[in-house]
Scaffold this motif. Structure first.
Motif, PDB file in Angstrom:
ATOM      1  N   PRO A 234     -37.630  22.934 -15.985  1.00 22.03           N
ATOM      2  CA  PRO A 234     -38.305  22.217 -14.893  1.00 22.03           C
ATOM      3  C   PRO A 234     -39.798  22.499 -14.929  1.00 22.03           C
ATOM      4  N   VAL A 235     -40.568  21.495 -14.569  1.00 25.71           N
ATOM      5  CA  VAL A 235     -42.023  21.636 -14.526  1.00 25.71           C
ATOM      6  C   VAL A 235     -42.565  20.631 -13.522  1.00 25.71           C
ATOM      7  N   GLN A 236     -43.666  20.955 -12.908  1.00 22.53           N
ATOM      8  CA  GLN A 236     -44.285  20.026 -11.970  1.00 22.53           C
ATOM      9  C   GLN A 236     -45.153  19.022 -12.714  1.00 22.53           C
ATOM     10  N   ALA A 237     -45.324  17.877 -12.113  1.00 25.33           N
ATOM     11  CA  ALA A 237     -46.178  16.847 -12.698  1.00 25.33           C
ATOM     12  C   ALA A 237     -47.569  17.413 -12.974  1.00 25.33           C
ATOM     13  N   GLY A 238     -48.093  17.066 -14.139  1.00 25.56           N
ATOM     14  CA  GLY A 238     -49.376  17.599 -14.563  1.00 25.56           C
ATOM     15  C   GLY A 238     -49.280  18.868 -15.379  1.00 25.56           C
TER      16      GLY A 238
ATOM     17  N   LYS B 221     -48.833   9.002 -26.126  1.00 19.90           N
ATOM     18  CA  LYS B 221     -50.034   9.169 -26.933  1.00 19.90           C
ATOM     19  C   LYS B 221     -51.154   9.779 -26.096  1.00 19.90           C
ATOM     20  N   GLY B 222     -51.799  10.793 -26.654  1.00 21.62           N
ATOM     21  CA  GLY B 222     -52.874  11.472 -25.940  1.00 21.62           C
ATOM     22  C   GLY B 222     -52.415  12.614 -25.059  1.00 21.62           C
ATOM     23  N   ARG B 223     -51.102  12.701 -24.823  1.00 22.44           N
ATOM     24  CA  ARG B 223     -50.559  13.777 -23.991  1.00 22.44           C
ATOM     25  C   ARG B 223     -49.661  14.721 -24.781  1.00 22.44           C
ATOM     26  N   PHE B 224     -48.948  14.197 -25.753  1.00 17.54           N
ATOM     27  CA  PHE B 224     -48.015  14.990 -26.547  1.00 17.54           C
ATOM     28  C   PHE B 224     -48.584  15.194 -27.950  1.00 17.54           C
ATOM     29  N   THR B 225     -48.235  16.336 -28.541  1.00 12.05           N
ATOM     30  CA  THR B 225     -48.640  16.626 -29.916  1.00 12.05           C
ATOM     31  C   THR B 225     -47.453  17.188 -30.677  1.00 12.05           C
ATOM     32  N   ILE B 226     -47.136  16.565 -31.797  1.00  9.02           N
ATOM     33  CA  ILE B 226     -46.075  17.075 -32.662  1.00  9.02           C
ATOM     34  C   ILE B 226     -46.714  17.855 -33.795  1.00  9.02           C
TER      35      ILE B 226
ATOM     36  N   ASN C 264     -48.285  17.863 -22.635  1.00  6.26           N
ATOM     37  CA  ASN C 264     -49.261  18.121 -21.581  1.00  6.26           C
ATOM     38  C   ASN C 264     -49.304  16.964 -20.590  1.00  6.26           C
ATOM     39  N   SER C 265     -49.880  17.209 -19.452  1.00  2.00           N
ATOM     40  CA  SER C 265     -50.029  16.172 -18.412  1.00  2.00           C
ATOM     41  C   SER C 265     -48.707  15.455 -18.159  1.00  2.00           C
ATOM     42  N   LEU C 266     -47.666  16.236 -17.987  1.00  2.00           N
ATOM     43  CA  LEU C 266     -46.334  15.664 -17.838  1.00  2.00           C
ATOM     44  C   LEU C 266     -46.214  14.832 -16.572  1.00  2.00           C
ATOM     45  N   LYS C 267     -45.422  13.787 -16.675  1.00  2.00           N
ATOM     46  CA  LYS C 267     -45.194  12.858 -15.575  1.00  2.00           C
ATOM     47  C   LYS C 267     -43.702  12.831 -15.245  1.00  2.00           C
ATOM     48  N   PRO C 268     -43.352  12.457 -14.034  1.00  2.00           N
ATOM     49  CA  PRO C 268     -41.918  12.363 -13.697  1.00  2.00           C
ATOM     50  C   PRO C 268     -41.150  11.452 -14.657  1.00  2.00           C
ATOM     51  N   GLU C 269     -41.788  10.429 -15.168  1.00  2.00           N
ATOM     52  CA  GLU C 269     -41.096   9.517 -16.090  1.00  2.00           C
ATOM     53  C   GLU C 269     -40.842  10.139 -17.458  1.00  2.00           C
TER      54      GLU C 269
END
Length: 123
Positions: free
Chosen positions: A11-15, A65-70, A84-89
Motif C-alpha cells: 500500500p502507498v498513498q497517492a504521490g 511514461k515519465g513516472r515509472f522507470t524499468i 514514482n508519483s503513483l496514482k490511484p489508477e
C-alpha cells in the motif's frame, strides 16, 4: 525453465513511490527481454514497461511514461520497476515476464511469468 519472483508491492498513498523487483532463476538472464504488466480488478492485463536484454532499450506505456522507470541488473538476475508519483489508477497486481530474444510489448509473446505483487494506491 525460468522462475520469476516479484517483490516490493504494497500500500502507498497517492504521490508516493515504490520499487518493484523481479528475481529470475536462470543462468542466462541476459538472453531474456523482460516486461512488466499489470491487471486491475475487472480489467484486462495491460503492458507497463519492457527492457531489452542488455538494458539499452526500454518501452513505457503512455499512462506511466515519465513516472515509472524499468531497469535491470544482469549480474543479479533482477529487473526493477521504479514507480514514482503513483496514482490511484495505478492500483493493480503487477507481473514481471520474460521472453527470449528481442523485446516486445505483447503479453502473449512472453513465456514465463511471476506470481504477481499487489500495488494499492490510496487517494
Amino acid at each position: 525453465q525460468v522462475q520469476l519472483v516479484e517483490s516490493g508491492g504494497g500500500p502507498v498513498q497517492a504521490g508516493g513511490s515504490l520499487r518493484l523487483s523481479c528475481a529470475a532463476s536462470t543462468r542466462t538472464f541476459s538472453d531474456y527481454a523482460m516486461g512488466w504488466f499489470r491487471q486491475a480488478p475487472g480489467k484486462e492485463r495491460e503492458s507497463v514497461a519492457a527492457i531489452s536484454r542488455g538494458g539499452d532499450t526500454t518501452y513505457y506505456a503512455d499512462s506511466v511514461k515519465g513516472r515509472f522507470t524499468i531497469s535491470r541488473d544482469n549480474a543479479k538476475n533482477t529487473v526493477y520497476l521504479q514507480m514514482n508519483s503513483l496514482k490511484p489508477e495505478d492500483t493493480a497486481v503487477y507481473y514481471c515476464a520474460a521472453k527470449p530474444g528481442i523485446w516486445i510489448m505483447v503479453a502473449s509473446r512472453y513465456d514465463y511469468w511471476g506470481q504477481g505483487t499487489q500495488v494499492t494506491v490510496s487517494s
